[in-house]
Design a protein around this motif. Structure first.
Motif: not given
Length: 529
Positions: A310-320, A447-461
């Motif tokens: 939850n604490f990282d969700k806003a940043a994750t959305i902004a990165h996407i 689905p493919v399930t992945t743990r991500v956070s803002a700025g990490d490589e999996d999110l960018a990939r």
């Protein structure tokens, strides 16, 4: 003479014992819910959301067997005509073939190849296919070809296409307009949210083909501006959503008014028991065709569930949202959409909202800004889940798990259209994981399930996420609203009755479900419309 009820097919097997539809479907073509009511299943980042879903799933990223809750396709007692490999094999007017050739379209999509030989011959058709599979052209060419050469009398159309939402009505009209013009057929679009007088005028001039939402068409019939006793061809497009939105009584009443022996075609992405009722009553020994073994099964679509905190969700959305390319992000409430747009604009993302709180002119212009790249992140409620086509869109993001598997399939249907590839991503908080797993099982998706956070490589990939610029940006308002008419300006005008569906409103109403009374020039029609 009105058509009597029909019941003429045998079930191919027992129906699924699963429920026919989830109870949390959106209503009336607007946002999926407004307001901040509390629901179980965890809090949404930009608004509360309900729990839903059925059974846990595995992990592979592709779809498997058919979803639960659908009835078996009926068995035709009369053999269907064989599918064709080219439009040239079809018995259609040369003018239609010429339009197809000018657009470089020679090979029909599967649902078109299978249903057109039979629909052109006058057979009733039951077709199941995901959004983007070519349903609009499949029924549209048949409707126009069989109507060609006939002229409608004032207020008495010859063919009727019923759709659940105003966006879908406009898309159908835009897709079929070039073909109708080639045959010199007149089309009228009848939906709520705009002047009913203009629509009555169009019907009074005469329109061979009417594309309508049920509530507004019923209003016009009650006013004496339209009669359906001359309709010889009827199409129900996205029948499952019409049932989910509560239009079944209106649809049943309208179909009871068409001519005896009217040809009926029903197309739907899912076939639950509510659609079964329409099939049993109004389709006579239909030719059946299913594009995929499951609703929305698309081999070129990848499905990802991204576990976020939850604490990282806003940043994750902004990165996407900062990715290089367009993205549609689905959110539950219109207020949440507006707040998220403000946050993204402050972070340098060219974002805009699309929901039921916007007028239809605003929504139309916002979509155009998104298509042209002026807006790169479209933050939408379920108003955009059907009837929206954007060429080349390769990413759809659910900011929270949708209400049910049908919402998931239709949101995802905005990408991977017409054979293109696309990715559907759902952001899931820890307390939403079980709910999401159940929904994926119901939709027959692993689905493919992945743990991500803002700025990490999996999110960018997976999403192409990038670090936001942080430089605030501004998107020009899509349209300036006209001032409302003063009461004196309406003297002498016929009053506008309010329908049971609540569709009849002024053109400046903010129910957000109409479309501009003065139509834009049609865009290039896609065979996958």
């Amino acid at each position: 003479m009105n058509r009597s009820s029909r019941s003429s097919y045998q079930s191919a097997g027992s129906r699924s014992a699963a429920g026919s539809r989830a109870g949390g479907s959106s209503r009336s073509g607007g946002s999926s819910r407004s307001g901040g009511s509390s629901f179980s299943g965890g809090n949404s980042f930009y608004g509360d959301r309900p729990a839903g879903g059925r059974r846990p799933s595995g992990r592979s990223g592709r779809q498997g067997s058919s979803p639960q809750g659908e009835f078996a396709m009926p068995v035709s007692t009369t053999p269907a005509l064989p599918a064709v490999e080219s439009f040239d094999e079809l018995d259609m007017p040369k003018a239609l073939l010429a339009v197809l050739a000018r657009q470089g379209v020679t090979t029909p999509f599967p649902i078109q190849a299978a249903t057109l030989p039979n629909s052109l011959a006058g057979r009733d058709v039951l077709g199941r296919g995901r959004t983007g599979s070519g349903k609009t052209i499949a029924f549209g060419l048949a409707v126009l070809a069989r109507t060609a050469g006939h002229k409608a009398e004032p207020r008495r159309p010859l063919a009727l296409v019923l759709v659940p939402t105003r966006e879908l009505a406009q898309q159908v009209t835009d897709a079929l307009t070039p073909y109708a013009h080639a045959l010199r057929l007149r089309m009228a679009t009848v939906v709520g949210g705009v002047s009913i007088g203009r629509q009555a005028h169009a019907l009074n001039r005469g329109a061979e083909v009417v594309v309508a939402t049920p509530g507004r068409l019923k209003d016009l019939i009650q006013r004496g501006d339209c009669q359906l006793d001359g309709v010889g061809i009827t199409v129900l497009d996205e029948a499952d959503q019409m049932a989910d939105m509560g239009f079944l009584p209106q649809v049943t009443e309208l179909l009871g008014q068409v001519a005896e022996g009217c040809q009926t075609m029903l197309f739907s992405a899912t076939l639950d028991r509510n659609v079964d009722r329409l099939v049993r009553r109004f389709l006579n020994d239909p030719v059946t065709h299913s594009v995929d073994p499951s609703a929305g099964a698309v081999s070129t679509m990848e499905h990802h569930v991204l576990h976020v905190q939850n604490f990282d969700k806003a940043a994750t959305i902004a990165h996407i949202a900062s990715r290089d390319g367009g993205v549609i992000m689905f959110i539950d409430t219109k207020h949440g959409a507006d707040r998220l747009v403000e946050d993204l604009l402050a972070n340098g993302v060219k974002a805009a909202a699309l929901h039921g709180g916007k007028s239809q002119p605003q929504r139309t212009r916002t979509l155009e800004q998104f298509r042209t790249g002026q807006v790169t992140a479209l933050i939408a409620t379920n108003v955009a889940a059907r009837g929206i086509h954007v060429d080349g869109l390769d990413l759809v993001v659910n900011l929270d798990p949708p209400n049910d598997h049908k919402d998931y399939l239709h949101r995802g249907g905005r990408t991977a259209r017409a054979g293109e590839s696309g990715t559907v991503v759902t952001l899931v908080l820890p307390n939403q994981r079980r709910e999401m797993a159940r929904m994926m099982a119901t939709a027959a998706i692993t689905p493919v399930t992945t743990r991500v956070s803002a700025g990490d490589e999996d999110l960018a990939r997976i999403t192409g996420a990038r670090v936001p610029t942080g430089i605030p940006t501004v998107i020009a308002d899509p349209v300036v609203e006209r001032p409302r008419r003063s009461p004196s300006a309406n003297r002498g005008r016929r009053s506008r009755p309010v329908s049971a569906s609540g569709e009849t409103r002024s053109a400046s109403s903010r129910d957000g479900q109409g479309f501009p009374g003065r139509r834009r020039a049609p865009r290039r029609a896609s065979v996958a419309a």
